[in-house]
Write a protein that holds these residues in place. Structure first.
Motif, mmCIF file in Angstrom:
data_model
loop_
_atom_site.group_PDB
_atom_site.id
_atom_site.type_symbol
_atom_site.label_atom_id
_atom_site.label_comp_id
_atom_site.label_asym_id
_atom_site.label_seq_id
_atom_site.Cartn_x
_atom_site.Cartn_y
_atom_site.Cartn_z
ATOM 1 N N ARG A 101 -24.974 -29.436 -13.894
ATOM 2 C CA ARG A 101 -23.605 -29.831 -14.156
ATOM 3 C C ARG A 101 -23.288 -31.168 -13.796
ATOM 4 O O ARG A 101 -22.231 -31.490 -12.870
ATOM 5 N N LYS A 102 -24.137 -32.169 -14.128
ATOM 6 C CA LYS A 102 -24.043 -33.623 -13.755
ATOM 7 C C LYS A 102 -22.791 -34.050 -14.339
ATOM 8 O O LYS A 102 -22.341 -33.498 -15.456
ATOM 9 N N SER A 103 -22.120 -34.799 -13.738
ATOM 10 C CA SER A 103 -20.785 -35.474 -14.264
ATOM 11 C C SER A 103 -21.068 -36.396 -15.482
ATOM 12 O O SER A 103 -22.227 -37.129 -15.554
ATOM 13 N N GLU A 153 -25.492 -45.605 -6.311
ATOM 14 C CA GLU A 153 -26.777 -46.017 -5.741
ATOM 15 C C GLU A 153 -27.957 -45.151 -6.528
ATOM 16 O O GLU A 153 -27.612 -44.176 -7.170
ATOM 17 N N PRO A 154 -29.077 -45.760 -6.653
ATOM 18 C CA PRO A 154 -30.154 -45.075 -7.301
ATOM 19 C C PRO A 154 -30.304 -43.520 -6.636
ATOM 20 O O PRO A 154 -30.113 -43.248 -5.510
ATOM 21 N N GLY A 155 -30.538 -42.335 -7.598
ATOM 22 C CA GLY A 155 -30.717 -41.136 -7.188
ATOM 23 C C GLY A 155 -29.382 -40.496 -7.004
ATOM 24 O O GLY A 155 -29.222 -39.345 -6.438
ATOM 25 N N ASP A 156 -28.263 -40.794 -7.230
ATOM 26 C CA ASP A 156 -26.880 -40.336 -7.118
ATOM 27 C C ASP A 156 -26.913 -39.176 -8.037
ATOM 28 O O ASP A 156 -27.057 -39.007 -9.044
ATOM 29 N N ALA A 157 -26.916 -37.918 -7.211
ATOM 30 C CA ALA A 157 -27.047 -36.783 -7.688
ATOM 31 C C ALA A 157 -25.976 -35.993 -8.421
ATOM 32 O O ALA A 157 -25.957 -35.190 -9.062
ATOM 33 N N ARG A 158 -24.856 -36.843 -8.729
ATOM 34 C CA ARG A 158 -23.436 -36.438 -9.304
ATOM 35 C C ARG A 158 -23.837 -36.654 -10.730
ATOM 36 O O ARG A 158 -23.110 -36.245 -11.645
ATOM 37 N N VAL A 161 -16.104 -34.280 -16.483
ATOM 38 C CA VAL A 161 -16.343 -35.544 -15.496
ATOM 39 C C VAL A 161 -16.047 -34.993 -14.082
ATOM 40 O O VAL A 161 -14.549 -34.636 -13.832
ATOM 41 N N THR A 162 -16.731 -34.719 -13.028
ATOM 42 C CA THR A 162 -16.307 -34.260 -11.834
ATOM 43 C C THR A 162 -16.680 -35.531 -10.728
ATOM 44 O O THR A 162 -15.920 -35.482 -9.658
ATOM 45 N N ALA A 163 -16.985 -36.678 -11.182
ATOM 46 C CA ALA A 163 -17.209 -37.807 -10.418
ATOM 47 C C ALA A 163 -17.087 -39.248 -11.283
ATOM 48 O O ALA A 163 -17.801 -39.111 -12.334
ATOM 49 N N GLN A 164 -16.497 -39.954 -10.864
ATOM 50 C CA GLN A 164 -16.023 -41.077 -11.971
ATOM 51 C C GLN A 164 -17.203 -42.197 -11.507
ATOM 52 O O GLN A 164 -17.696 -42.248 -10.534
ATOM 53 N N LEU A 165 -17.776 -42.758 -12.774
ATOM 54 C CA LEU A 165 -18.678 -43.857 -12.822
ATOM 55 C C LEU A 165 -18.113 -45.240 -12.047
ATOM 56 O O LEU A 165 -16.749 -45.555 -12.080
#
Length: 185
Positions: free
Chosen positions: A133-135, A164-169, A155-159
């Motif tokens: 369920r990645k944004s 940061e590298p590895g942002d799990a969202r 979209v659950t988190a705005q780009l």
């Protein structure tokens, strides 16, 4: 440098706000389209006719700052020719269920295995929402009666350019693409 410079061209350059306000969609039957978009639960903003040969209707989706316009003699585009119109939703399954309850045919959720954006040719598409369920990674599509194509995108988190590298969202592919673009690459 001129006053028309774009954001990021030089340090300290003033950015001019530009917001998408209207998308014109071509339809063959104005009243049928008005019923369809009204049945979606969208707000009717305008239904205005100035003569027998001109009518403009404007609807706004819930929570959107951008509206759609259709009518008689508002575009020369062929009815049904708009494709890939994205509606951003926070829950793909809830949005899909809402339209199904309203009697709208909505495809099953899907995700792009490439992790950045779905392919228009359908390659690299897998059934179901993104497993994590990645944004920006889950989609479902539907069409209006003329065939204008809409896509729900979860979209659950705005780009932003500073993720940061590895942002799990987000998928790793999205993070890498944004970081590459932000670094001028």
């Amino acid at each position: 440098m001129t006053g028309t410079q774009m954001r990021g061209e030089t340090a300290g350059a003033r950015a001019i706000d530009m917001r998408l306000e209207i998308v014109i969609i071509p339809v063959s039957d104005v009243d049928r389209a008005k019923r369809f978009y009204g049945d979606l639960g969208w707000r009717l903003d305008i239904d205005h006719a100035t003569a027998d040969d001109y009518r403009v209707i404007q609807f706004t989706p819930p929570g959107s700052e951008c509206s759609v316009i259709f009518g008689k003699n508002v575009t020369a585009a062929a009815p049904g020719s708009m494709q890939g119109l994205h509606l951003i939703v926070s829950d793909i399954e809830a949005a899909r269920e809402d339209l199904l309850r309203r009697g709208v045919e909505v495809g099953e959720p899907f995700h792009d295995t490439g992790g950045v954006f779905q392919h228009s040719d359908g390659r690299g598409v897998a059934a179901g929402p993104n497993p994590h369920r990645k944004s920006y990674a889950s989609y479902a599509s539907f069409s209006d009666p003329d065939g204008n194509g809409w896509v729900f995108q979860e979209v659950t988190a705005q780009l932003s350019g500073d993720i940061e590298p590895g942002d799990a969202r987000f998928t790793s592919e999205v993070v890498n693409a944004v970081r590459h673009t932000a670094s001028g690459g």
